[in-house]
Scaffold this motif. Structure first.
Motif: not given
Length: 211
Positions: A93-101, A105-117, A139-146
């Motif tokens: 899921v984190l890698n998915y956020f990274e690729s979409e970021s 900007s929506f996913f970039l904020e998620k990447v920054e958050y999950y990299k924070s303490e 969204l990750f399920c759609f991306y992964s064709n699940i």
């Protein structure tokens, strides 16, 4: 009642009748409220006798919200279970956020958050996938064709979740005082979203069992 006098009627009109077997989220039930005068009560009939009355504002009942919230909780747990069944991990899921970021900007904020303490601690102190929101997991399920968007309507499910979580009333009074008093538009939207949740819930459970 007609104006200020009571009238004796031999038969209650069908549009003012509900039956115990009527489903509260079915199109036919909503149609009764729409076709009839939905500011009036409807009569619950069984074996030719009036067993009770219902009104459109009964859709604001707290018990209804509680049951929908239970269903949403189970649905979210099922999504996590489905992802585990497909061998997915938090890192996926984190890698998915990274690729979409890269373009969002929506996913970039998620990447920054999950990299924070705080974000790291949230993942560390949660079971698998519990650190992510339901929308993100879908969204990750759609991306992964699940899952397919045809079977799971993300916007409608998110809408019903927010509706229930924020205790928004389904039935509300019209802004003006003209007849009808109560606005049925919100009920139609609510029921459409609930039906979408039912469809998605059944679809996900079948995938868990059969895939």
């Amino acid at each position: 009642m007609n104006e200020n006098t009571f009238e004796l009627i031999e038969k209650i009109p069908e549009e003012l009748i509900c039956y115990p077997q009527d489903l509260i989220f079915s199109h036919s039930t909503i149609k009764k409220f729409t076709n009839g005068n939905h500011d009036e009560v409807m009569f619950v009939m069984e074996d030719g006798f009036i067993k009770g009355v219902v009104h459109i504002v009964d859709y604001n009942n707290n018990d209804l919200y509680v049951e929908l919230f239970r269903l949403l909780l189970k649905f979210e747990k099922n999504i996590r279970q489905l992802l585990e069944k497909y061998g997915k991990k938090n890192e996926d899921v984190l890698n998915y956020f990274e690729s979409e970021s890269l373009n969002s900007s929506f996913f970039l904020e998620k990447v920054e958050y999950y990299k924070s303490e705080n974000g790291k601690a949230r993942i560390l102190n949660s079971n698998i996938f519990e650190a992510f929101y339901l929308r993100d997991l879908l969204l990750f399920c759609f991306y992964s064709n699940i899952l397919n968007k045809r079977d799971v309507n993300l916007n409608k499910i998110t809408a019903i979740r927010n509706w229930v979580a924020h205790s928004r009333e389904v039935i509300y009074i019209n802004p003006d005082t003209k007849h009808p008093i109560y606005n049925i538009k919100g009920l139609k939207e609510f029921v459409e979203n609930v039906q979408s949740l039912f469809k998605a819930f059944d679809h996900v459970e079948m995938k868990i069992l059969n895939d």
